[in-house]
Write a protein that holds these residues in place. Structure first.
Motif: not given
Length: 211
Positions: A51-56, A108-110, A138-142, A161-167
């Motif tokens: 949640x809340x883009x916490x990965x950043x 996170x893909x950009x 979009x993004x990939x997570x491992x 997803x490889x587009x926005x918004x992320x799933x």
């Protein structure tokens, strides 16, 4: 005639010295008490997007770039790969050389900034000619879980997803979609540490195990 030092002053000095001594002898508390952020799953087993883009706020390890213009117009990942590792997991890895169960890598893909101005997809900006970050894509997570993902080398791979918004959630990928590539070519415990100096410089655990 003798002079008496006020008791309050003595107490203040003692407390100050004691506190300084304790602070000087204490280890880095943040490194010892930091807890892992655990992956969250739905009842059906799909991984939830943090949640809340916490990965950043996590530990950034690198941003490789494989633009379309340098890959015949068909790059597998035509974006910056902004890769983050969950901080609690990184602390354990940094100290032991082993990625613990529960480790999360968030990629996170950009896309590169548009419009492209040169045949190689680059742009010319005040800082010079090059590639510059644009829209998120979009993004990939491992996630590492030796039991849950035993069939894919102990790691689960998810596409948000490889587009926005992320799933909001993602199903684990089959071995033939992601894991086989990591198992076959990644340097250390199926992780591409060779592309991320922050990870690659951590010594192997005693015995030289790469897992």
């Amino acid at each position: 005639m003798s002079r008496r030092t006020p008791a309050v002053a003595i107490a203040f000095v003692v407390c100050t010295v004691s506190a300084a001594a304790i602070f000087a002898q204490s280890p880095d508390q943040s490194a010892l008490t930091r807890s892992q952020y655990s992956p969250q799953y739905t009842e059906s087993g799909e991984l939830k997007l943090p949640a809340n883009s916490i990965w950043r706020d996590w530990v950034w390890v690198g941003s490789p770039l494989t633009p379309n213009a340098l890959n015949g117009g068909q790059a597998g990942f035509p974006e910056y790969h902004n890769v983050y590792i969950e901080p609690g997991s990184y602390e354990i890895y940094r100290k032991t050389g082993i990625f613990p169960d529960g480790t999360i890598f968030f990629k996170e893909l950009q896309l590169t900034k548009k419009p492209e101005e040169n045949p190689d997809g680059s742009r010319t900006e005040p800082s010079g000619r090059g590639y510059f970050p644009g829209e998120f894509n979009g993004a990939d997570v491992t996630v590492k879980d030796s039991k849950r993902f035993a069939d894919t080398g102990g790691w689960g791979y998810f596409n948000f997803n490889h587009h926005e918004p992320k799933a909001p959630t993602a199903k684990v990928k089959a071995k033939s979609e992601c894991a086989f590539c990591h198992i076959g070519a990644a340097k250390r415990d199926d992780v591409w540490t060779q592309f991320y100096r922050l990870l690659d410089e951590v010594p192997l655990p005693q015995g030289g195990k790469k897992g």
